[in-house]
Design a protein around this motif. Structure first.
Motif, PDB file in Angstrom:
ATOM      1  N   ALA A   1      -1.860  23.410  14.478  1.00 44.19           N
ATOM      2  CA  ALA A   1      -0.713  23.668  15.354  1.00 44.19           C
ATOM      3  C   ALA A   1       0.579  23.184  14.709  1.00 44.19           C
ATOM      4  O   ALA A   1       1.609  23.851  14.788  1.00 44.19           O
ATOM      5  CB  ALA A   1      -0.926  22.997  16.711  1.00 44.19           C
ATOM      6  N   ARG A   2       0.524  22.041  14.058  1.00 47.20           N
ATOM      7  CA  ARG A   2       1.709  21.497  13.403  1.00 47.20           C
ATOM      8  C   ARG A   2       2.096  22.350  12.193  1.00 47.20           C
ATOM      9  O   ARG A   2       3.259  22.669  11.980  1.00 47.20           O
ATOM     10  CB  ARG A   2       1.429  20.061  12.951  1.00 47.20           C
ATOM     11  N   GLU A   3       1.113  22.735  11.410  1.00 47.62           N
ATOM     12  CA  GLU A   3       1.363  23.496  10.179  1.00 47.62           C
ATOM     13  C   GLU A   3       1.867  24.909  10.460  1.00 47.62           C
ATOM     14  O   GLU A   3       2.670  25.443   9.720  1.00 47.62           O
ATOM     15  CB  GLU A   3       0.068  23.563   9.365  1.00 47.62           C
ATOM     16  N   PHE A   4       1.396  25.524  11.539  1.00 46.38           N
ATOM     17  CA  PHE A   4       1.726  26.912  11.807  1.00 46.38           C
ATOM     18  C   PHE A   4       2.617  27.104  13.029  1.00 46.38           C
ATOM     19  O   PHE A   4       2.711  28.205  13.564  1.00 46.38           O
ATOM     20  CB  PHE A   4       0.438  27.734  11.945  1.00 46.38           C
ATOM     21  N   SER A   5       3.296  26.054  13.444  1.00 46.60           N
ATOM     22  CA  SER A   5       4.239  26.191  14.557  1.00 46.60           C
ATOM     23  C   SER A   5       5.430  27.027  14.109  1.00 46.60           C
ATOM     24  O   SER A   5       5.697  27.189  12.911  1.00 46.60           O
ATOM     25  CB  SER A   5       4.731  24.810  15.007  1.00 46.60           C
ATOM     26  N   LEU A   6       6.152  27.577  15.052  1.00 46.51           N
ATOM     27  CA  LEU A   6       7.342  28.365  14.708  1.00 46.51           C
ATOM     28  C   LEU A   6       8.338  27.538  13.912  1.00 46.51           C
ATOM     29  O   LEU A   6       8.945  28.033  12.961  1.00 46.51           O
ATOM     30  CB  LEU A   6       7.997  28.911  15.980  1.00 46.51           C
ATOM     31  N   HIS A   7       8.485  26.282  14.284  1.00 51.35           N
ATOM     32  CA  HIS A   7       9.415  25.408  13.568  1.00 51.35           C
ATOM     33  C   HIS A   7       8.989  25.237  12.111  1.00 51.35           C
ATOM     34  O   HIS A   7       9.806  25.353  11.199  1.00 51.35           O
ATOM     35  CB  HIS A   7       9.503  24.050  14.265  1.00 51.35           C
ATOM     36  N   ALA A   8       7.707  24.961  11.888  1.00 53.02           N
ATOM     37  CA  ALA A   8       7.221  24.737  10.524  1.00 53.02           C
ATOM     38  C   ALA A   8       7.347  25.997   9.677  1.00 53.02           C
ATOM     39  O   ALA A   8       7.785  25.943   8.522  1.00 53.02           O
ATOM     40  CB  ALA A   8       5.771  24.259  10.555  1.00 53.02           C
ATOM     41  N   ILE A   9       6.989  27.133  10.247  1.00 55.29           N
ATOM     42  CA  ILE A   9       7.077  28.387   9.501  1.00 55.29           C
ATOM     43  C   ILE A   9       8.535  28.730   9.209  1.00 55.29           C
ATOM     44  O   ILE A   9       8.884  29.135   8.097  1.00 55.29           O
ATOM     45  CB  ILE A   9       6.374  29.524  10.266  1.00 55.29           C
ATOM     46  N   GLY A  10       9.400  28.548  10.188  1.00 55.47           N
ATOM     47  CA  GLY A  10      10.825  28.794   9.973  1.00 55.47           C
ATOM     48  C   GLY A  10      11.401  27.899   8.896  1.00 55.47           C
ATOM     49  O   GLY A  10      12.192  28.352   8.057  1.00 55.47           O
ATOM     50  N   LYS A  11      10.998  26.646   8.907  1.00 53.79           N
ATOM     51  CA  LYS A  11      11.488  25.705   7.889  1.00 53.79           C
ATOM     52  C   LYS A  11      11.043  26.153   6.497  1.00 53.79           C
ATOM     53  O   LYS A  11      11.833  26.135   5.548  1.00 53.79           O
ATOM     54  CB  LYS A  11      10.964  24.306   8.195  1.00 53.79           C
ATOM     55  N   ARG A  12       9.774  26.560   6.358  1.00 56.18           N
ATOM     56  CA  ARG A  12       9.289  27.002   5.047  1.00 56.18           C
ATOM     57  C   ARG A  12       9.992  28.282   4.597  1.00 56.18           C
ATOM     58  O   ARG A  12      10.326  28.431   3.416  1.00 56.18           O
ATOM     59  CB  ARG A  12       7.772  27.198   5.079  1.00 56.18           C
TER      60      ARG A  12
END
Length: 86
Positions: free
Chosen positions: A50-61
């Motif tokens: 959940a942490r790795e594939f959250s919208l925030h994490a994906i947007g940051k990457r």
């Protein structure tokens, strides 16, 4: 803790809820995790995913990738045009 909207969000497969201000409830939940390490691992993996594939994490990457690509493009442009940033 089982307060507010958390019971609607946290399911048995995604977490453990305990009663608020109830140390015995918390201790019981911890004991259950220690006795059922398979479930603990499933919850841990679920949390990491959940942490790795959250919208925030994906947007940051995606943003980091965009910045890196733009820096490369600027560097190639400077090299071709003879511009020196020293």
């Amino acid at each position: 803790t089982r307060v507010g909207g958390l019971p609607e969000i946290i399911r048995e497969e995604t977490g453990v809820l305990v009663e608020p201000r109830n140390p015995a409830s918390l201790a019981g939940a911890i004991q259950q995790m220690l006795e059922n390490l398979e479930r603990f691992d499933r919850l841990r993996i679920s949390t990491l995913a959940a942490r790795e594939f959250s919208l925030h994490a994906i947007g940051k990457r995606h943003n980091e990738l965009y910045v890196m690509l733009m820096e490369r493009k600027k560097a190639r442009y400077r090299q071709k045009s003879g511009i020196y940033d020293g």
